[in-house]
Each structure stands twice: as structure tokens, then as C-alpha cells.
Design an enzyme around this catalytic site. Sequence first.
Site, PDB file in Angstrom:
ATOM      1  N   GLU A  28       0.852  -1.192   0.000  1.00  0.00           N
ATOM      2  CA  GLU A  28       0.000   0.000   0.000  1.00  0.00           C
ATOM      3  C   GLU A  28       0.886   1.240   0.000  1.00  0.00           C
ATOM      4  O   GLU A  28       1.935   1.271   0.645  1.00  0.00           O
ATOM      5  CB  GLU A  28      -0.876  -0.032   1.251  1.00  0.00           C
TER       6      GLU A  28
ATOM      7  N   LYS B 107      -9.991   0.277  -1.700  1.00  0.00           N
ATOM      8  CA  LYS B 107     -10.294  -0.079  -0.316  1.00  0.00           C
ATOM      9  C   LYS B 107     -11.740   0.257   0.014  1.00  0.00           C
ATOM     10  O   LYS B 107     -12.189   1.393  -0.171  1.00  0.00           O
ATOM     11  CB  LYS B 107      -9.347   0.666   0.617  1.00  0.00           C
TER      12      LYS B 107
ATOM     13  N   CYS C  85      -4.425  -3.224   4.110  1.00  0.00           N
ATOM     14  CA  CYS C  85      -4.071  -2.710   5.440  1.00  0.00           C
ATOM     15  C   CYS C  85      -5.064  -3.133   6.519  1.00  0.00           C
ATOM     16  O   CYS C  85      -5.267  -4.313   6.752  1.00  0.00           O
ATOM     17  CB  CYS C  85      -3.914  -1.195   5.375  1.00  0.00           C
TER      18      CYS C  85
END
Length: 510
Positions: free
Chosen positions: A264, A324, A381
Site C-alpha cells: 500500500e 479499499k 491494510c
Amino acid sequence: MHGIVLRLGLATLGALALAASFPDLGWWPMAYVALGALWLSLTRASAWGGFFYGWIFGTVFMLPHVWWAHEAVGPVPWVALSIASGLFYGLFGAGWVHVHRSGLTRGSVWLGALAFALLWTGMEALRSMVPFGGFPWGRVAFSQLDSTVASFAWIGGAPFTSFAAALVGALLGVAVESLLKRRLIVAIAAPLAGIAVVVSGLFVPLDGQATTGTLRVGVVQGNVPNEGLDAFSQAREVTRNHRDGTLALMDDAPGTLDLLLWPENSSDYDPRTDEESRALVTEAAQAADAPLLLGTNDYSPPEGRYNSMLLWSPDGAVMDSYSKQRPAPFAEYIPIRDIARRFSPEVDRVQTDVLAGEGPATVALPVTDLGRTVTLGTVICFEVAYDRIVTDAVAAGAEIVLVPTNNASFGETAESTQQLAMSRLRAIETGRATVQASTVGVSAMIDPRGRVLEETGLFTAEQMHATLPLRDGITPAVRFRLVWEWAPLLGALALVGTAITRRLGQRYEW
């Protein structure tokens, strides 16, 4: 007063024991000691007392557990997060006291232990949902990766693992309480039952064999200056570091790769619109002679930005992407900004809020040697902490799970190793090989049984490569994911509701 001090001491020491069960210490049996201490602290408490002791327990636990928040944004948000999270433990304490005092489990310490474990799991489910999408960090399941109890994740994910750990802790509390009351049979039987729960994890049928082929994956951890939130200002250096890491990886002669993975934020300047970034990522993909999965920011929406993973071909084209779907509140977007600003000016570092993408968290990778397309799970994440994002990706066909992440803001804290524990649990839960790829570490290759095959250090520039199994079997945890998501919460609410109704009926009975 003596009783209050004793219960407060038990709650506090139990909270510190729970913190010690998580990485970096990782003393996983301390989770059972912690929950046993909480059981004892609530034994003779009133409902309000149960709330108070539970709140103290939760707050004292979260303060060291999320110390990384202090590192990233300072003392006020860190303390506020810990106190707010502690409220859920307070609700657990009050709920357990109502159940205990209602007589629903009277005459059976075994039912009491099961009820305690159910309420604990329901509490964890609730705080994983609300507010602002929830904060699952600190679920006791994530402390158990070196215990046989972790195997229960194959059956029921994090909820069932937490239930089993809470049950063992409750049985330990039962044993101590029974010993003090000189009920020797129960004092001996309860810990034996707890040992049986732990040992039974050995019989869960974990399988790590490839069923649909293998994937040759190279991972680059390019490293980021250890400057907290200011690390984001080094975006071009970070991308160059990952390009250089790719060249170093290929010099190590891993052979032909099917996929090159960057973490990321490895190219914060979008290579689709920024020429320098385009040149760097294309050079890396060509050096690896493989598609490159990399993290970037997409500023094309007028109302915000997306935190995205791009699958980049060696000829410079985007093959697929994922954005995301669960941005982190107060980190990637700022809810109630005017109020939050009063607690910390750091919120204004986030000038453009991250928008929620649409799932599932997958991208499609053509693999020449397999003669087909492989579906990759791409969980970005903090999304690894949320059950459904991972299990939905596998239900949608993911044969391997990738967890690209950026831990640069958290310094030398345990945040990265706590996240690694989550990635290991997801491997067991889904029966998938899992790769955690961080800008600064810890990055790791994990087999479908949750075992770490290789890992990097923290704030180092390193590379890894491995041939990982692809799998298409669906575990019970994935197949029944809706049941495991909602059953603990609904069961806990029903149990507490019944207990309160019963107590009210007893109070007003003529």
C-alpha cells in the site's frame, strides 16, 4: 471498600495480562489468565459495578495495546480511542452481571462459563461494527496464533477462536472461585475442561496442499523514512526504493515470477497520471517480467480519493484494480471533523478524505503457466481486521490472500506484528496462503495453516520470493460467514435481554 479495591486490582492486572498476550510479547496463555481475572472481578459486582470494572479492564488493556496510535497521532487521540473502546468492555461487564444474577445459569458453573464466552464474543462483534464501521483491533483471537486454539478459526473464524479462548479463561476463573469456596471437584474439573478445549484444537483438519496450482510471488519492502506521518511526504523516494528493491530481488535470481507485489502507498503518485511514477513502476514490472500489484491514490473523484491497488502490466497498462472498501476513520477520512479537530489538530493532515470502494476485494491475474486467470484476494491494510472483507473475497474466488499495508506511521511499535497475527489468522480461517507486504515491515509469507514461512524486519529494505499454493476449497468459516458474524451478537443480546427481563420480573413480583 476492601472488596472494591480487590476487584479493581483484578480487573487492572487482568487487563495488563491480556495486553501481554498479544505481539510483541505474544505470551498467549496470559489471555486465559486475563479473562479468568475478569471473571473473578465481576463475581459479586452489581450491574453498574460490572460496567465500571469492565470499562477499567478494557481501557487499561487498550492503552498499551494501541500504543501505536500515540506514535502516529499523539496522546489525546490515543487515550480517547482507549477509553472509547473500553466502554464496550463495560457493556460486557454489566451484561454478564445481569446474566449471572438473574439465575439463568444457577446451579451450573459450566453454563455460566459458556454464557461468559458468548457474551465476550458478542461484545467483540459489536465493537467490530460500531461506531464508524467498528474497531476490531484487540480481539482475543488475534492473541492466539501460537496456540492450538487458533485452529478453530478454520471452523468459525475469529469469533469461534475468541469464544474458545474466552471459555478457557472463564473455566480458569471458575477453578479459582471454586477453590476459594472449597468445591474441590469443580476446582479440579474446570481447568481440566479448559485444557481439553485447548488440546482439541489439534484435531481441526488444517490442510495446506495446493489444489489449483502454485503461484510464484516476489515481494518488495522498499522502506520509508521513520518519520511518523511525515513519511507520506517522501512519496517519490518511496517509489524509487521499491523500484530499487525490485532490481535487487531479480538479482537474487528467483526465477520467473507470476506476480510482483508492492505494498500500500508504494506509489502515492498515481502512475496512470504521473509520468515519473509510470516510468518507475513500468521499469520494475519489466525487470520482473511479471504483472506488478502496487498501492496508489486515485484522486479522480471530485469528492475525495480512493486508496487503490493497481495490477500493472510490463507494457504499462492497468490490468485490474481494487479500491479499499473500509477506509480507516480518523486516519483516512475524518468523520465529525469539527469536533475531532478540538481533540487533535492532526486530523487536518487528512485534507482529502478516502472514499469507500466497492467489493469484493479481488483482482484477476492472468497466469501463463497455468493457462488461466487466478483470482487474488487484495485486502488493504486495516481491512485484514474485518472478517467479512476477507471471507467475501475468498467466497468470490480468491485462491490466495494478499495484505498490502503501510505501517510507516507507527514507528517501532507492535502495530505491524499485531497486523501480522491477523494475517496469520486469516490464512487459517480461509485455508489460503497469505502474504503481508508492508512498506517498512513486517512483511511475511504465510502458509494456509497460518505458519510464517519467511518474514522481514521493521524499517528495513528487504525482498522475499516464494512459490505458494493456490487453493479453491471453502472452509466452514467462509461458508457460514454470515452465521459467525451475527450469531454471537444476536445470541448475546438475547441472553442479556432475557436476564434483564427476568430480574425485572423478580423485582416487581408480589
